[in-house]
Structures are given as C-alpha cells and as structure tokens.
Design a protein around this motif. Structure first.
Motif, PDB file in Angstrom:
ATOM      1  N   PHE A 162      -1.208   5.373   4.293  1.00 43.37           N
ATOM      2  CA  PHE A 162      -0.747   5.128   5.655  1.00 43.37           C
ATOM      3  C   PHE A 162      -1.531   3.928   6.189  1.00 43.37           C
ATOM      4  N   THR A 163      -0.895   2.756   6.182  1.00 42.71           N
ATOM      5  CA  THR A 163      -1.552   1.548   6.675  1.00 42.71           C
ATOM      6  C   THR A 163      -1.781   1.611   8.179  1.00 42.71           C
ATOM      7  N   GLU A 164      -1.032   2.471   8.863  1.00 39.94           N
ATOM      8  CA  GLU A 164      -1.323   2.833  10.253  1.00 39.94           C
ATOM      9  C   GLU A 164      -0.827   4.253  10.483  1.00 39.94           C
ATOM     10  N   ILE A 165      -1.593   5.009  11.235  1.00 38.95           N
ATOM     11  CA  ILE A 165      -1.128   6.269  11.801  1.00 38.95           C
ATOM     12  C   ILE A 165      -2.025   6.572  12.991  1.00 38.95           C
ATOM     13  N   GLY A 166      -1.441   7.131  14.041  1.00 45.35           N
ATOM     14  CA  GLY A 166      -2.245   7.456  15.221  1.00 45.35           C
ATOM     15  C   GLY A 166      -1.406   8.160  16.267  1.00 45.35           C
ATOM     16  N   TYR A 167      -2.106   8.704  17.231  1.00 42.25           N
ATOM     17  CA  TYR A 167      -1.448   9.464  18.298  1.00 42.25           C
ATOM     18  C   TYR A 167      -2.155   9.199  19.620  1.00 42.25           C
ATOM     19  N   GLY A 194       2.413   0.988   1.201  1.00 42.47           N
ATOM     20  CA  GLY A 194       1.886   1.096   2.555  1.00 42.47           C
ATOM     21  C   GLY A 194       2.964   1.536   3.531  1.00 42.47           C
ATOM     22  N   VAL A 195       2.642   2.506   4.373  1.00 45.06           N
ATOM     23  CA  VAL A 195       3.604   3.021   5.348  1.00 45.06           C
ATOM     24  C   VAL A 195       2.960   3.092   6.718  1.00 45.06           C
ATOM     25  N   GLY A 239      -7.408  -9.631  -5.415  1.00 47.35           N
ATOM     26  CA  GLY A 239      -7.655  -8.249  -5.050  1.00 47.35           C
ATOM     27  C   GLY A 239      -6.353  -7.485  -4.926  1.00 47.35           C
ATOM     28  N   PRO A 240      -6.418  -6.204  -4.552  1.00 45.51           N
ATOM     29  CA  PRO A 240      -5.221  -5.373  -4.445  1.00 45.51           C
ATOM     30  C   PRO A 240      -4.341  -5.762  -3.258  1.00 45.51           C
ATOM     31  N   LEU A 241      -3.020  -5.626  -3.459  1.00 37.66           N
ATOM     32  CA  LEU A 241      -2.032  -6.000  -2.452  1.00 37.66           C
ATOM     33  C   LEU A 241      -1.189  -4.797  -2.058  1.00 37.66           C
ATOM     34  N   THR A 242      -0.764  -4.807  -0.793  1.00 35.50           N
ATOM     35  CA  THR A 242       0.224  -3.851  -0.317  1.00 35.50           C
ATOM     36  C   THR A 242       1.127  -4.527   0.696  1.00 35.50           C
ATOM     37  N   TYR A 243       2.143  -3.817   1.119  1.00 33.42           N
ATOM     38  CA  TYR A 243       3.018  -4.204   2.216  1.00 33.42           C
ATOM     39  C   TYR A 243       3.090  -2.995   3.139  1.00 33.42           C
ATOM     40  N   ALA A 244       3.116  -3.206   4.452  1.00 34.59           N
ATOM     41  CA  ALA A 244       3.127  -2.105   5.424  1.00 34.59           C
ATOM     42  C   ALA A 244       4.541  -1.927   5.959  1.00 34.59           C
ATOM     43  N   ALA A 245       5.246  -0.926   5.448  1.00 33.81           N
ATOM     44  CA  ALA A 245       6.641  -0.684   5.816  1.00 33.81           C
ATOM     45  C   ALA A 245       6.740   0.334   6.933  1.00 33.81           C
ATOM     46  N   ASN A 246       7.721   0.133   7.787  1.00 29.71           N
ATOM     47  CA  ASN A 246       7.922   1.039   8.913  1.00 29.71           C
ATOM     48  C   ASN A 246       8.396   2.409   8.445  1.00 29.71           C
ATOM     49  N   TRP A 247       8.040   3.432   9.211  1.00 28.07           N
ATOM     50  CA  TRP A 247       8.371   4.820   8.896  1.00 28.07           C
ATOM     51  C   TRP A 247       9.868   5.108   8.942  1.00 28.07           C
ATOM     52  N   SER A 248      10.627   4.342   9.720  1.00 30.38           N
ATOM     53  CA  SER A 248      11.994   4.735  10.079  1.00 30.38           C
ATOM     54  C   SER A 248      13.016   4.568   8.961  1.00 30.38           C
ATOM     55  N   GLY A 249      12.582   4.173   7.785  1.00 32.13           N
ATOM     56  CA  GLY A 249      13.482   4.006   6.654  1.00 32.13           C
ATOM     57  C   GLY A 249      13.167   2.778   5.831  1.00 32.13           C
TER      58      GLY A 249
END
Length: 356
Positions: free
Chosen positions: A265-270, A223-224, A198-208
């Motif tokens: 966006f593999t994660e986003i929230g507030y 993925g971010v 199936g499809p693959l991604t990696y979840a990288a941090n926003w900070s750079g």
C-alpha cells in the motif's frame, strides 16, 4: 526480524546501506536471491523547511522503517501535454520537496536506519482536471508529447535517487488514464532502469486502476493507493470493517497472484472523523473543524486494516498517509482532524503492528 518469503528474485536489486546501521545488519538476508526483505513499515513524510535527527526520533519509537518523500511536478490541465519540474528559480515549494531537501531528509533518515521511497506526484492546476487520474490527452500526438515531457520529469528523479542512493522509486502515481498506453510505460521503465538501479513500483488507484495496469511484471512490487470505501455509515465497528475488507482483499489477492509480486500500500490512511471509512480519500473540509474529532473510528479503521493484511505472506507493507515532522499534541484542529495518526490511538495501533 525479517520476513523471508520466496516470492521471486529482483525486488531488492541493490540495497542502499550505511555501514553499521540497523539496515546494514539485514543485508545478507534481505539481498538473498528469491527472498523477500523486511516488510515496509512506512509513513508518507510531509516536506517542510528543515529537517533534523530530532524529527526522526518519533519514527523510530513507532517502529517506522521507511518514509515516502513526495516532490511535485506541475501540469496546467488534464489535457495539457507538458509536465513542469518544480525546481529552479521562480518555482515556489517547500524546501523539503526540493532536490536538496529530499537528499538531506533521506540522509537524516538513513542515520536512524530508515529507508526512503521517492514518490513523485503530479499536481494539476485546473483546466478541467483536479487530480492525476484526470490526465488524458485528446490526440495521439499529444499523448506522445505528454510521455516525452513526463519522461523528462521522472528521469530527473530517477537520477536523483541513484546519486543519493535512495532505496526505492515510484515511477508514477494514480495516472489512471495513461496506463492503457502500455508500450510507452514499458519503454519508460527501461529508461528508468538505466538511470536508477534500485527497486521500482507504480502507485495505482484503489478504484480499479491497480487491476488495469498491465506492466506490473516489469516492476519490482505492486503499489496500491488503498483508499477503499468500507462503510456507508458513520462510526462503523471494527467487526463491520473486517467484513467490508473481504471484497477488496479478494481483488488485491487476485492481482498479486497473477503477477507473483509483493503488494504494497503506497498510501493508506484515515481521517479522524466519524465518516473516515465512507470516503477515505476525501480531505476534511473547512466545516469539519466544527466537528469533534473521532479518534475511535480512526483507530478501528487502522485495527481492521492491519488485522486483514499484516498476516498475509504476500503483503509487502504500507505507507501511512501522513506524517508531519515536529507535530505537537496540541496542534491545529485541522491537523487533529486530518489523516495523521500522530498523538492519537491510531499511532499506538500502527506502532504495535510495526514492531511485530
């Protein structure tokens, strides 16, 4: 309705479908070469001790089409070259994070036409590290040992995703100090491809980190973890937040254009606090329960984010952090203050955009 965009083949390698389900109805369009499937309208699911079809009903009402499930691996310290799987006797974890719980939850979701992204995380137990971004070995031998151990960890979940016909796999989350080891990651991706189709991604941090990953071309989408700070003051207006998004948007667009992959966006929230946009990654502390919740600021953050990204044709969707099964409107104050949009104006904003 499908968002059909010619962004390159390969992102949707093998749809995981149940005959007659709402997902199955989109097969021919979603799988067409060179076409982008339905945008990911996701939430990060909190594993508990059981799951039922009733737990899925609020998701379908909110227009959610994906959940991310997060099992954990354990590492004794940031420089310890060993990752332990959280399975087997003597390991304490929620049933929902066990193999059986992951599979059962995905099955319940699939019955409602909801797809699953399997997104394993590492948890550091101290020893100089507090989050996966601190993982860093002190010698080349330890790096090789770490990658060997991590490979055992992630290949376990690749095989689970394959056997359970899960819809996507995230191969790593916020391992910022490791991504410079591009050759090791590329070799691991080849192993994962052999185990999971199936499809693959990696979840990288926003900070750079998302700008430092050199192997996006080997994956199916970018993925971010999108916890970009958007304000230096409490209670920013939506107008101010829209302005603040311009620079992160520029950076994200540059990476997306370079690799020609959908960006998710593999994660986003507030949080539901006045300072939600100041340090969006920070959890509420124990003193925050004394602070009245600020649903208006959380809602403004959601509105600005959706208005900025949802119209972008390259934007592949997002996973809201986070979603508690069976959470009641009068739940604990900490739950009310934390990241969930449930039973708050933010949930209505999310649902409105998800249903577009």
């Amino acid at each position: 309705m499908l968002l059909l965009l010619a962004l390159g083949a390969g992102w949707w390698l093998r749809p995981r479908l149940v005959p007659g389900s709402p997902v199955a109805a989109t097969t021919s369009a979603a799988a067409a070469p060179g076409r982008f499937p339905e945008r990911m309208r996701g939430v990060s699911w909190v594993g508990t001790d059981s799951v039922s079809s009733l737990d899925m009903a609020p998701l379908t009402r909110a227009g959610v089409s994906w959940i991310a499930q997060t099992p954990f691996g354990w590492q004794a310290g940031a420089a310890t070259p060993a990752v332990r799987l959280s399975i087997g006797k003597g390991n304490r974890h929620y049933w929902g994070e066990s193999d059986a719980g992951l599979i059962a939850t995905a099955q319940r979701a699939r019955e409602q036409g909801i797809r699953t992204l399997l997104k394993p995380h590492l948890w550091l137990r101290g020893g100089g590290g507090t989050w996966p971004g601190d993982v860093k070995m002190t010698s080349e031998a330890d790096w090789q040992a770490w990658f060997a151990s991590y490979s055992t960890f992630i290949l376990h979940y690749a095989r689970l995703a394959e056997s359970a016909q899960l819809d996507g796999l995230c191969i790593g989350t916020e391992l910022a100090q490791t991504v410079s080891h591009e050759a090791e990651w590329r070799a691991l991706i080849k192993q994962i491809r052999q185990a999971y189709h199936g499809p693959l991604t990696y979840a990288a941090n926003w900070s750079g980190e998302f700008e430092q990953v050199g192997f996006w071309d080997a994956l199916d989408f970018i993925g971010v973890q999108a916890y970009f700070p958007l304000s230096t003051t409490e209670r920013p207006t939506k107008k101010a937040l829209l302005v603040a998004w311009r620079e992160p948007l520029r950076r994200l667009e540059a990476v997306q254009k370079k690799y020609g992959k959908p960006l998710v966006f593999t994660e986003i929230g507030y949080k539901t606090t006045p300072d939600a946009a100041v340090e969006p990654w920070a959890w509420p502390n124990h003193l925050d329960v004394l602070t009245p919740p600020d649903e208006a600021t959380q809602a403004a953050c959601y509105a600005a984010m959706f208005e900025t990204f949802w119209p972008r044709p390259w934007f592949g969707g997002l996973f809201i952090w986070k979603w508690y099964p069976a959470l009641q409107p009068d739940g604990p104050a900490r739950r009310h203050l934390d990241f969930t949009p449930q039973h708050k104006p933010a949930e209505h904003i999310m649902a409105e955009w998800f249903r577009k």
